[in-house]
Design a protein around this motif. Sequence first.
Motif, PDB file in Angstrom:
ATOM      1  N   ALA A  44       0.830  -1.208   0.000  1.00  0.00           N
ATOM      2  CA  ALA A  44       0.000   0.000   0.000  1.00  0.00           C
ATOM      3  C   ALA A  44       0.866   1.261   0.000  1.00  0.00           C
ATOM      4  O   ALA A  44       0.579   2.230  -0.715  1.00  0.00           O
ATOM      5  N   ILE A  45       1.946   1.243   0.778  1.00  0.00           N
ATOM      6  CA  ILE A  45       2.820   2.416   0.877  1.00  0.00           C
ATOM      7  C   ILE A  45       3.547   2.680  -0.435  1.00  0.00           C
ATOM      8  O   ILE A  45       3.751   3.825  -0.839  1.00  0.00           O
ATOM      9  N   LEU A  46       3.906   1.596  -1.116  1.00  0.00           N
ATOM     10  CA  LEU A  46       4.723   1.738  -2.325  1.00  0.00           C
ATOM     11  C   LEU A  46       3.926   1.592  -3.626  1.00  0.00           C
ATOM     12  O   LEU A  46       4.525   1.503  -4.698  1.00  0.00           O
ATOM     13  N   LYS A  47       2.605   1.614  -3.541  1.00  0.00           N
ATOM     14  CA  LYS A  47       1.784   1.330  -4.721  1.00  0.00           C
ATOM     15  C   LYS A  47       1.990   2.318  -5.862  1.00  0.00           C
ATOM     16  O   LYS A  47       1.848   1.966  -7.034  1.00  0.00           O
ATOM     17  N   ASN A  48       2.343   3.552  -5.538  1.00  0.00           N
ATOM     18  CA  ASN A  48       2.535   4.561  -6.591  1.00  0.00           C
ATOM     19  C   ASN A  48       4.013   4.837  -6.876  1.00  0.00           C
ATOM     20  O   ASN A  48       4.341   5.765  -7.601  1.00  0.00           O
ATOM     21  N   LYS A  49       4.882   4.024  -6.289  1.00  0.00           N
ATOM     22  CA  LYS A  49       6.319   4.245  -6.473  1.00  0.00           C
ATOM     23  C   LYS A  49       6.856   3.204  -7.446  1.00  0.00           C
ATOM     24  O   LYS A  49       6.739   2.007  -7.214  1.00  0.00           O
ATOM     25  N   LYS A  50       7.435   3.677  -8.520  1.00  0.00           N
ATOM     26  CA  LYS A  50       7.959   2.778  -9.541  1.00  0.00           C
ATOM     27  C   LYS A  50       9.313   2.239  -9.121  1.00  0.00           C
ATOM     28  O   LYS A  50      10.213   2.978  -8.764  1.00  0.00           O
ATOM     29  N   ARG A  51       9.433   0.901  -9.134  1.00  0.00           N
ATOM     30  CA  ARG A  51      10.703   0.264  -8.786  1.00  0.00           C
ATOM     31  C   ARG A  51      11.623   0.239  -9.998  1.00  0.00           C
ATOM     32  O   ARG A  51      11.231  -0.173 -11.088  1.00  0.00           O
TER      33      ARG A  51
END
Length: 209
Positions: free
Chosen positions: A24-31
């Motif tokens: 949830a925290i990283l859902k909008n962060k592109k790896r």
Amino acid sequence: MVKKLKKEKFLSIRNGVDTERIDAILKNKKRIKNSKKMICVGRMIPLKNHEFLVSLMKELPEYTLTLIGLEDDNKKIRKLAKTCGVDDRVKFLGLVSRDEVFDKLSSASIYVSASYVEGLPVSVLEAMRVGLIPVISAIPSHQEIANYSKYVNTLPFEKDKWVEKIKYIERLEEEEFKIISDEIKNSVNKEFSLVKMHKRYLEVYKKLI
């Protein structure tokens, strides 16, 4: 000792990682692959062996290492980094929130842990769930994690082997890195999640009732 005192069978239930919170925290962060950024989370105490990681930086001049966790009162690790001439590439973030830990993890590609002793290391599992490739010491708890992923292996305290593994990760093509990263993430979700832990607790409670 516990077995002798109890004189009966008992079991243990693995700790679990809150995979849903991480997602949830990283859902909008592109790896993205950023293989020259390493990170470690843990209190700076002798058992965690941060000294090995800092000395390793002398062999990896193009890399940075981010350390998250409470420093010792004498700032021993910070002083060592300066003595080794790598203080410009070793970042000390101190204590940060769990959400910030996950955010910082997502900006690296390699998680390093040279601990001598650990319980089941949740920080390693959290990093794996974020998608980092772990480079970790050959201790039983790390090996327990490695048993569930074909891409995770443990290393003895020999610098040349750590450098070799880290540079292998650096050479991975983006697609190769993604395949390995996804498999590592899935291994945590399958074997070390809170869902798995709660399910095991429920099984035990049902037997007791």
